[in-house]
Every structure is written in C-alpha cells, then in structure tokens.
Write an enzyme that holds these catalytic residues in place. Structure first.
Site, short mmCIF file in Angstrom:
data_model
loop_
_atom_site.label_atom_id
_atom_site.label_comp_id
_atom_site.label_asym_id
_atom_site.label_seq_id
_atom_site.Cartn_x
_atom_site.Cartn_y
_atom_site.Cartn_z
N ARG A 57 62.08 -8.26 -58.46
CA ARG A 57 61.60 -9.32 -57.57
C ARG A 57 62.82 -10.14 -57.17
O ARG A 57 63.52 -10.70 -58.01
CB ARG A 57 60.59 -10.22 -58.29
CG ARG A 57 60.35 -11.53 -57.56
CD ARG A 57 59.17 -12.29 -58.07
NE ARG A 57 57.93 -11.64 -57.68
CZ ARG A 57 56.73 -12.25 -57.69
NH1 ARG A 57 56.63 -13.51 -58.05
NH2 ARG A 57 55.65 -11.59 -57.32
N HIS A 113 55.66 -7.29 -50.02
CA HIS A 113 55.05 -7.38 -51.36
C HIS A 113 54.08 -6.20 -51.50
O HIS A 113 52.86 -6.37 -51.53
CB HIS A 113 54.33 -8.72 -51.50
CG HIS A 113 54.04 -9.11 -52.92
ND1 HIS A 113 54.40 -8.33 -54.01
CD2 HIS A 113 53.43 -10.21 -53.44
CE1 HIS A 113 54.02 -8.94 -55.13
NE2 HIS A 113 53.43 -10.09 -54.81
N GLN A 173 51.28 -6.03 -54.35
CA GLN A 173 50.16 -6.93 -54.11
C GLN A 173 49.17 -6.27 -53.15
O GLN A 173 47.95 -6.31 -53.36
CB GLN A 173 50.68 -8.25 -53.53
CG GLN A 173 49.58 -9.23 -53.18
CD GLN A 173 48.87 -9.80 -54.40
OE1 GLN A 173 49.51 -10.33 -55.28
NE2 GLN A 173 47.55 -9.68 -54.46
N ASP A 203 47.89 -17.15 -47.67
CA ASP A 203 49.01 -17.24 -48.62
C ASP A 203 49.63 -18.63 -48.44
O ASP A 203 49.36 -19.31 -47.43
CB ASP A 203 50.02 -16.11 -48.29
CG ASP A 203 51.23 -16.07 -49.21
OD1 ASP A 203 51.17 -16.66 -50.31
OD2 ASP A 203 52.24 -15.45 -48.83
N CYS A 247 46.67 -13.96 -52.53
CA CYS A 247 47.55 -13.31 -53.52
C CYS A 247 47.82 -14.20 -54.72
O CYS A 247 48.15 -13.70 -55.79
CB CYS A 247 48.85 -12.89 -52.84
SG CYS A 247 49.68 -14.24 -52.00
N ARG A 256 45.92 -6.21 -59.85
CA ARG A 256 47.38 -6.02 -59.89
C ARG A 256 47.73 -5.09 -61.04
O ARG A 256 48.58 -4.21 -60.91
CB ARG A 256 48.10 -7.37 -60.09
CG ARG A 256 47.98 -8.35 -58.95
CD ARG A 256 48.70 -7.87 -57.70
NE ARG A 256 50.10 -7.58 -57.93
CZ ARG A 256 51.08 -8.50 -57.98
NH1 ARG A 256 50.80 -9.77 -57.78
NH2 ARG A 256 52.33 -8.16 -58.20
N1 NVA Z 1 54.62 -15.61 -49.83
C1 NVA Z 1 54.60 -15.93 -51.24
C2 NVA Z 1 53.88 -14.87 -52.00
C3 NVA Z 1 53.73 -15.14 -53.47
C4 NVA Z 1 53.04 -14.03 -54.19
C5 NVA Z 1 56.02 -16.09 -51.73
O1 NVA Z 1 56.89 -15.29 -51.34
O2 NVA Z 1 56.28 -17.02 -52.50
N1 CP Z 2 50.75 -12.77 -56.34
C1 CP Z 2 51.86 -12.70 -57.10
O1 CP Z 2 52.76 -11.90 -56.88
O2 CP Z 2 51.87 -13.60 -58.11
P1 CP Z 2 53.12 -13.99 -59.02
O3 CP Z 2 54.10 -14.71 -58.13
O4 CP Z 2 52.55 -14.89 -60.09
O5 CP Z 2 53.73 -12.75 -59.58
#
Ligand code: NVA
Ligand code: CP
Length: 301
Positions: free
Chosen positions: A102, A129, A132, A219, A259, A287
């Site tokens: 990540r 993502h 997800q 989101d 998400c 997930r």
């Molecule tokens: N768009 C959000 C998704 C989190 C799962 C982010 O990148 O923080």
């Molecule tokens: N939706 C998602 O990816 O959650 P986290 O940021 O908690 O991993």
C-alpha cells in the site's frame, strides 16, 4: 507469474474466477472446511499508509490459508530511508513468496513487480484499489445474484476507488455512472476505455448519475495523503453526498456501498449509512474472502 497491480491487467475471466473462488473460500471458512492452499509461504505486507481492513484481512487471510504474513511498515524498512524500490524488490524476492504493498504512486507498485521475481499485489495506491473492488463485486453479486446489466453509481472524488470501480464494473458488464466535480474526474485514459467498452458516463450532476441506480457507492472527500486539502475539499465536495434525496432517485431496492472509513455527514449521511450498514459491513467482511482468492491465484501452485 500473476500480479494484481491494477484491475485493468486482469481479464473478465480472471475476475469471475476470483469471485467464484472467493465464494468458495467464504463457504469453506463458515463451514470449518480447511483450505490451506499457501502452506509454508510468506507474504510481505508493505504499508506506507494507514490501514485497518487491508492489513487485518491480508494478515488473517494468509494465516487461514496456512501461510505466514509479515507486516512491514515503511517507517521501519530501509525503503523509508531511501533504499531504492528496485533493490528492495530484489532482496525481498530472495526471502519471501509474495508482496502486498500500500503506497502512493502506482509506479512504485509496478517497479516492485518488474524488479522483483515474486507476485505483487496492490493494496491501494493513489491510482487504484483493485482488492477493494473485487470485494465490492463479490458483495453486489451476493446481494443481487448477478452483476451484468446493473447500474453502479459512484459519487465523489475521481481517484483510486472511482478508477478501479470503472474497470471492475465495465469488465463485468455493469453500467457505470460517475458523479464528481469537474476538476476531480477519474483517469482520462480509463474513462476513454470505459466509453469504448461499455455503458459509461461521468457528470457533475449527482441526481442524473444516481437515477435508477442499483448500487450507490461513495468514498471520503479527502484521501490518505490529502489531509492538508481537507478543508478546501469540504467546500468543493459538499453536494457530493449520498443522502435521502439521492436515494429517492435510485431504484427502490438500491444497495449502498462504502469502502470505509466513512465520514458521516460528509460523503454519506448517518441515516443512509445505518440503513445500509448490513451491506457495507458485508462488503468489509468480503475483503477477507476476496483477498484470500487473490492470494491463492497469485501465490498458489
Ligand atoms: N480514497 C481513499 C480510499 C480508502 C480505502 C483513500 O485513498 O484514502
Ligand atoms: N477500505 C480500505 O482499504 O480500508 P483500510 O484503509 O482500513 O485498509
């Protein structure tokens, strides 16, 4: 060797196979049937951003598959002190069997895959993502039986979630409608691809996008790494919310997905969130099952 760097690299058949395997693994878990497909294998999980769901579901998923998860915070790795990704990739490839990462840039994930010699799974970048969205598709299919022909409406920022939902939705034969402010549209190349390969629209008119939708998705307004822009974004995105007016134009049996993490009163009202909590937490649970399927597909024999 199979990676999951972004969903556009995967065929429709890859996605269907993964969703089917995810359903099977969910069934096996619920019925106490062992499924140790990754016995003796280790997954390194590099996190350069925070996470609750991704970290816990990958860690538990590896354990349930008989393998070993290794949490690697970038704060503790030499990568956080500037060791090049190409060296990290080659070193980790000598120790472990797969990497989940990540991070911020999609390029870092692609570089890890091209310099390393083990499967790489994208656990979120600013661009995509994919894990997800596989869980999202699994959840929609569970609740609606099929995906083809359903209208999926995403309301919010056109970044990682919107990009991956466009690809996943179009590949599975769904209609995808995005509602976002004009300066926050999804990736231009992906929108072009979606228009050429399915039913796709992108507008700043929320009610138009939500009209007759089977699935409404949103989101956060400010993603990880955009904290400094949060106040400005609150003004720009203030109307991009799933609320009762939006629900009123969608199909009467429309699902709502998020998400997570969610900001009640921003991208979704507390009322709509709670009315659809069952769907949203099924999505969070999935997930685990969807990623176990991804792990088996990428790291299995
Ligand atoms: N768009 C959000 C998704 C989190 C799962 C982010 O990148 O923080
Ligand atoms: N939706 C998602 O990816 O959650 P986290 O940021 O908690 O991993």
């Amino acid at each position: 060797m199979k990676h999951l760097l972004k969903l556009s690299d995967w065929s429709t058949q890859d996605i269907i196979d993964t969703l089917n395997l995810a359903d099977q693994l969910k069934y096996e878990k619920k019925n106490g049937i062992a499924h140790k497909h990754l016995e003796g294998k280790t997954l390194g999980m590099i996190f350069e951003k925070s996470s609750t769901r991704t970290r816990v579901s990958f860690e538990v998923g590896m354990y349930e598959l008989g393998g070993h998860p290794l949490f690697l915070s970038s704060n503790d790795l030499q990568i956080g002190r500037g060791e090049p990704v190409e060296d990290t990739a080659r070193v980790l490839s000598r120790f472990i069997d797969g990497i989940m990462i990540r991070t911020y840039t999609q390029k870092e994930v692609e570089d890890l895959a091209s310099y390393g010699s083990i499967p790489v799974i994208n656990g979120l970048t600013d661009y995509a993502h994919p894990c997800q969205v596989l869980a999202d598709l699994m959840t929609i299919r569970e609740h609606k039986t099929l995906l083809e022909g359903l209208k999926l409406c995403f309301i919010g920022d056109g970044n990682n979630m919107a990009n991956s939902l466009i690809v996943g939705g179009i590949k599975m034969g769904m209609e995808v409608a995005i509602a976002c402010p004009g300066d926050y549209k999804p990736d231009a190349a992906l929108m072009k691809w979606a228009s050429e390969n399915g039913k796709f629209t992108c507008t700043d008119n929320i009610l138009e996008a939500a009209k007759d939708a089977d699935v409404l998705y949103t989101d956060v307004w400010a993603s990880m790494g955009q904290e400094a822009e949060a106040n400005e974004r609150k003004k720009i995105f203030k109307d991009y919310q799933i609320n009762n007016s939006v629900m009123a134009v969608a199909k009467s049996d429309a699902m709502v997905l998020h998400c997570l993490p969610a900001h009640r009163g921003e991208e979704i009202t507390a009322e709509v969130f709670e009315a659809h909590a069952n769907e949203i937490f099924d999505e969070a649970e999935n997930r685990l099952h969807a990623q176990k399927a991804v792990l088996v597909k990428c790291m299995g024999d």
